[in-house]
Structure formats: structure tokens, C-alpha cells
Design an enzyme around this catalytic site. Sequence first.
Site, PDB file in Angstrom:
ATOM      1  N   HIS A   1      -0.235  19.638  22.563  1.00 46.44           N
ATOM      2  CA  HIS A   1       0.114  18.826  23.738  1.00 46.44           C
ATOM      3  C   HIS A   1       0.225  17.354  23.352  1.00 46.44           C
ATOM      4  O   HIS A   1      -0.776  16.636  23.294  1.00 46.44           O
ATOM      5  CB  HIS A   1      -0.971  19.020  24.815  1.00 46.44           C
ATOM      6  CG  HIS A   1      -0.658  18.417  26.132  1.00 46.44           C
ATOM      7  ND1 HIS A   1      -1.115  18.949  27.328  1.00 46.44           N
ATOM      8  CD2 HIS A   1       0.055  17.326  26.483  1.00 46.44           C
ATOM      9  CE1 HIS A   1      -0.685  18.209  28.330  1.00 46.44           C
ATOM     10  NE2 HIS A   1       0.014  17.201  27.844  1.00 46.44           N
TER      11      HIS A   1
ATOM     12  N   HIS B   1       2.864  13.682  23.755  1.00 49.25           N
ATOM     13  CA  HIS B   1       4.010  13.007  24.388  1.00 49.25           C
ATOM     14  C   HIS B   1       4.538  11.984  23.388  1.00 49.25           C
ATOM     15  O   HIS B   1       3.913  10.935  23.205  1.00 49.25           O
ATOM     16  CB  HIS B   1       3.571  12.289  25.666  1.00 49.25           C
ATOM     17  CG  HIS B   1       2.978  13.202  26.699  1.00 49.25           C
ATOM     18  ND1 HIS B   1       3.697  13.694  27.759  1.00 49.25           N
ATOM     19  CD2 HIS B   1       1.729  13.710  26.834  1.00 49.25           C
ATOM     20  CE1 HIS B   1       2.922  14.463  28.505  1.00 49.25           C
ATOM     21  NE2 HIS B   1       1.710  14.495  27.962  1.00 49.25           N
TER      22      HIS B   1
ATOM     23  N   ARG C   1       7.351  10.435  23.701  1.00 48.42           N
ATOM     24  CA  ARG C   1       8.211   9.462  24.415  1.00 48.42           C
ATOM     25  C   ARG C   1       9.604   9.424  23.833  1.00 48.42           C
ATOM     26  O   ARG C   1      10.329  10.369  23.895  1.00 48.42           O
ATOM     27  CB  ARG C   1       7.571   8.051  24.401  1.00 48.42           C
ATOM     28  CG  ARG C   1       6.091   8.023  24.801  1.00 48.42           C
ATOM     29  CD  ARG C   1       5.848   8.477  26.202  1.00 48.42           C
ATOM     30  NE  ARG C   1       4.455   8.234  26.597  1.00 48.42           N
ATOM     31  CZ  ARG C   1       3.871   8.870  27.594  1.00 48.42           C
ATOM     32  NH1 ARG C   1       4.515   9.755  28.316  1.00 48.42           N
ATOM     33  NH2 ARG C   1       2.613   8.615  27.899  1.00 48.42           N
TER      34      ARG C   1
ATOM     35  N   HIS D   1      -5.002  20.810  29.885  1.00 47.26           N
ATOM     36  CA  HIS D   1      -6.159  19.934  30.121  1.00 47.26           C
ATOM     37  C   HIS D   1      -7.093  20.341  31.270  1.00 47.26           C
ATOM     38  O   HIS D   1      -7.199  19.656  32.273  1.00 47.26           O
ATOM     39  CB  HIS D   1      -5.729  18.471  30.283  1.00 47.26           C
ATOM     40  CG  HIS D   1      -4.431  18.260  31.012  1.00 47.26           C
ATOM     41  ND1 HIS D   1      -4.186  18.748  32.259  1.00 47.26           N
ATOM     42  CD2 HIS D   1      -3.314  17.601  30.642  1.00 47.26           C
ATOM     43  CE1 HIS D   1      -2.968  18.400  32.635  1.00 47.26           C
ATOM     44  NE2 HIS D   1      -2.410  17.707  31.668  1.00 47.26           N
TER      45      HIS D   1
ATOM     46  N   ASP E   1      -3.368  15.893  24.192  1.00 48.09           N
ATOM     47  CA  ASP E   1      -2.626  15.245  25.288  1.00 48.09           C
ATOM     48  C   ASP E   1      -2.372  13.771  24.934  1.00 48.09           C
ATOM     49  O   ASP E   1      -2.597  12.877  25.746  1.00 48.09           O
ATOM     50  CB  ASP E   1      -3.360  15.370  26.628  1.00 48.09           C
ATOM     51  CG  ASP E   1      -2.467  14.946  27.805  1.00 48.09           C
ATOM     52  OD1 ASP E   1      -1.271  14.670  27.595  1.00 48.09           O
ATOM     53  OD2 ASP E   1      -2.997  14.889  28.929  1.00 48.09           O
TER      54      ASP E   1
ATOM     55  N   HIS F   1       0.979   4.606  25.663  1.00 48.04           N
ATOM     56  CA  HIS F   1       1.576   3.548  26.497  1.00 48.04           C
ATOM     57  C   HIS F   1       1.381   2.229  25.761  1.00 48.04           C
ATOM     58  O   HIS F   1       0.502   2.121  24.911  1.00 48.04           O
ATOM     59  CB  HIS F   1       0.864   3.462  27.851  1.00 48.04           C
ATOM     60  CG  HIS F   1       1.001   4.706  28.678  1.00 48.04           C
ATOM     61  ND1 HIS F   1       2.136   5.022  29.378  1.00 48.04           N
ATOM     62  CD2 HIS F   1       0.126   5.714  28.926  1.00 48.04           C
ATOM     63  CE1 HIS F   1       1.966   6.171  30.019  1.00 48.04           C
ATOM     64  NE2 HIS F   1       0.745   6.615  29.751  1.00 48.04           N
TER      65      HIS F   1
ATOM     66  N   GLY G   1      -3.154   7.842  30.508  1.00 45.53           N
ATOM     67  CA  GLY G   1      -3.012   8.512  29.215  1.00 45.53           C
ATOM     68  C   GLY G   1      -3.872   7.921  28.115  1.00 45.53           C
ATOM     69  O   GLY G   1      -4.177   6.733  28.101  1.00 45.53           O
TER      70      GLY G   1
HETATM   71  C1  NCD Z   1       0.527  11.972  30.431  1.00 42.10           C
HETATM   72  C2  NCD Z   1       1.660  11.011  30.098  1.00 42.10           C
HETATM   73  O1  NCD Z   1       1.430   9.796  30.122  1.00 42.10           O
HETATM   74  O2  NCD Z   1       2.766  11.476  29.808  1.00 42.10           O
HETATM   75  N1  NCD Z   1      -0.574  11.222  30.991  1.00 42.10           N
HETATM   76  C3  NCD Z   1      -1.846  11.605  31.083  1.00 42.10           C
HETATM   77  O3  NCD Z   1      -2.652  10.847  31.650  1.00 42.10           O
HETATM   78  N2  NCD Z   1      -2.276  12.745  30.591  1.00 42.10           N
HETATM   79  C4  NCD Z   1       1.071  13.011  31.325  1.00 42.10           C
HETATM   80  C5  NCD Z   1       0.200  14.197  31.500  1.00 42.10           C
HETATM   81  O4  NCD Z   1      -0.036  14.945  30.554  1.00 42.10           O
HETATM   82  O5  NCD Z   1      -0.237  14.396  32.621  1.00 42.10           O
HETATM   83 ZN    ZN Z   2       0.232  15.498  28.842  1.00 39.69          ZN
END
Ligand code: NCD
Ligand code: ZN
Length: 382
Positions: free
Chosen positions: A51, A53, A55, A189, A251, A255, A266
Site C-alpha cells: 500500500h 501512494h 503520486r 489499514h 500506506d 505530502h 498521510g
Molecule cells: C492517503 C493519501 O494521502 O493518499 N492518506 C492517508 O491518510 N492514508 C489516502 C489513504 O490511504 O486513505
Molecule cells: Zn492509502
Amino acid sequence: MECFNINIITSKGMLPVRLGIKGGRMASFSTIGAADVKPSLALIPSVIDMHVHFRDFDQRNKETVASGSKAALAGGISAVCDMPNTIPPVADKKTYLRRQDLFSKDSVCDYLINFCVFDEYSMSQAASVDPFFIKVYLDETTGSYILDEALLEKVFMLQKPIALHADHSGMRKAIKFSKKYSTPLHICHVSTKDEVMLIGKHKDNNITCEVTPHHLFLSGIYDVKPALCTKNDRDALWAALGGVIDIVASDHAPHTSDEKEKGAYGVSGIEAMLPLMLTALNRGQISYETFYRCMHANQKRILHARGRDFGMDGGSRADFTIVDFGDSYTIDAKNFYSKAKHSPFDGMSVDAKVVETWVRGMPFFKDGEVVSGARGKEIGRK
Ligand code: NCD
Ligand code: ZN
């Protein structure tokens, strides 16, 4: 054939072995005496972060596939599973192919790509792609790709594996539809004791779930979805690890520091996950059996259930990470390879450092750097 001696982490403890690697695969394996290995070094088979991200597309200031995959290798992760809440979202065939193309050019670790269904159109497109998971958001988070609950049943009717972001009531509905249509469901999560109990009650071979390091290790205030929970919840998460909770996933949700200060949700977590879990192992907070299950064996089971080539035993891919238990350090997000250099784990001490990350029989990360020639590939079907 390349051979070396090392302690390998197994479900029963450390096992000193002599490994032989040939053509990117494990070619030979024999146990040796403890005196023949360096005691502080250990090898962990294939760690995949299910998991993340990364971006990119229009949010390259937060993270790119290049920076995120480099951070993955630095964190001892040989492959990642990329989430689709990008701008634009990976929610149509064209964008899915664009995502595959971007990863094939820029990723330095191996990968799987997910697809987002949040409306009728993305649902119609899902039939024409072959993602690892279809991600369904039922709850508010980064991006606004929330599926109307009235469409939930229809997504399960596609009978493609679903990764779910939902609260307790959304999980309940999804579990019901997973059973009705025999659709694999991976619940993302898990964060509370109640969720563990709900999933534990209904779990079957088609239902898996994950927990993040931040939900295991931290309580208090930090902008993240789902929110951090109480010590009581965390105790239930630790107790369920390797049982009701199949795997740990970061996860990783990067940012910019500015956005974080303004409350973006996140954790930049991909580089902290493995050192934190190794610390829990080293301090006896979890057993070898639990560590092995939630960091490797259950990921392997999930990938194999979808026909993917994964794991390093018996002639399989030589993906592994070498860590040094003699090199403890304090987490400092300023040193992250990720663009997101902030962390709720800042200041925590960990007991082991990632030394090398190998992908398909080659060291991709070594001496603090990505090795030249490291090039990620999508984890394909067997
Ligand atoms: C994630 C994101 O910023 O893409 N943020 C988070 O707080 N986990 C999105 C997500 O997995 O919910
Ligand atoms: Zn996520």
C-alpha cells in the site's frame, strides 16, 4: 552462480545458510554452522509494501515514481503496490496504461498497479484492465474518489480483487458482498479493536487485511486517515498480527511539508516500516513466526492467489533484503529518500538498518545508493 553465507530470518528463528543465486532466481540453499556467518547480519525474503501512494502525474512535488521507488529500496522493500488516487486518478484504461508506462520507465523497484472505481464510468473501464486490486474508497481521504455506496455491490459483481478503504460499516457491507460474489477482498489499514473483531468473525480465504506501522506504534494526534487510535486498540492490533491481520503495509502517503502543516492526511512511512518491525522482533514484542507471516509469507500467499510470481524459495525470484542488527539508529525524516521528509516516527530508535535490497538476483540498493542499472518491472503472472 553467486554464493554467500548469511543468517536468514525464518518463521522459527535465524537460520545460517549458504545461498546460491543464478539467473535472478534462488538456485541452491544449504544450512551451515553459525560460526560461518556474520552474527549481526540477517536476510529477509522478499518484502513487498502492498500500500503506497507514489503520486506523480500532477503531484510530482509530493513524490514521483522515481523518488518513491528509491525510498522503497532504501527501506528494504523490493516491490510496491501503487494506489490509484492520483491526479488524474487511475480510473480509466488510458490512465492505467499511462501509469504502467511511467512505472516501467521510472521505477527502480518492482511493482503492482491498482485501479480506482468511484463511478459508473470507472466501473465500466475496470473490465478492460488487469490491475492487482480495484481500490474502493467509501470514506473521506486524500482525493475525492469516493464511491457511492449504492454502487458497491456492482463493483463486487466484477469479481476482481478489491482493496477497500472504509470505516466499520463499510467493511461490514463489503464483507457481505465478498461472500455473496466470491470476490477477493483486501481491507486496508485496519485501525481499531472493533474492526479486528468484525473481520475475525467473518474472515475466510477470500478476505485479507493489513495494518500500518503508524496504527501499531502510535496513538495521539497526527493528520492521517484512518485516525490514530487508543492504546487499547493498538494492543488488539498487535495481538491480531499474523492471525486476523495478515500483513503490515506502510500506506506511504507523501505530502509536501507545507501541505502537512495545513493538515494533509498521510504518513511518509515506507522507509520506517521494516526497521520498526525488525525492532519489534528484536525486542521480543512479536515472535519470528508473526514477523515472518506479516512481513513476507502472507504477502506471498496473497500474490500467489492472484497467480503472481513472488517469494524466493524453491527456485523462485531472488528478492531479499539484508539488514544489520549491529547498526541501531534514530529515525530522522530529514534523511529519507522520499520527497516527504517528515514523520511521526521522528526520534524513535530502531535496532536494525537496511544494508542491501536485492531484486531478481541483483543488488538494487547498496552502500546507501541505488545501484546503476536498477530497473523495476511489474510483477507478472507466473
Ligand atoms: C492517503 C493519501 O494521502 O493518499 N492518506 C492517508 O491518510 N492514508 C489516502 C489513504 O490511504 O486513505
Ligand atoms: Zn492509502
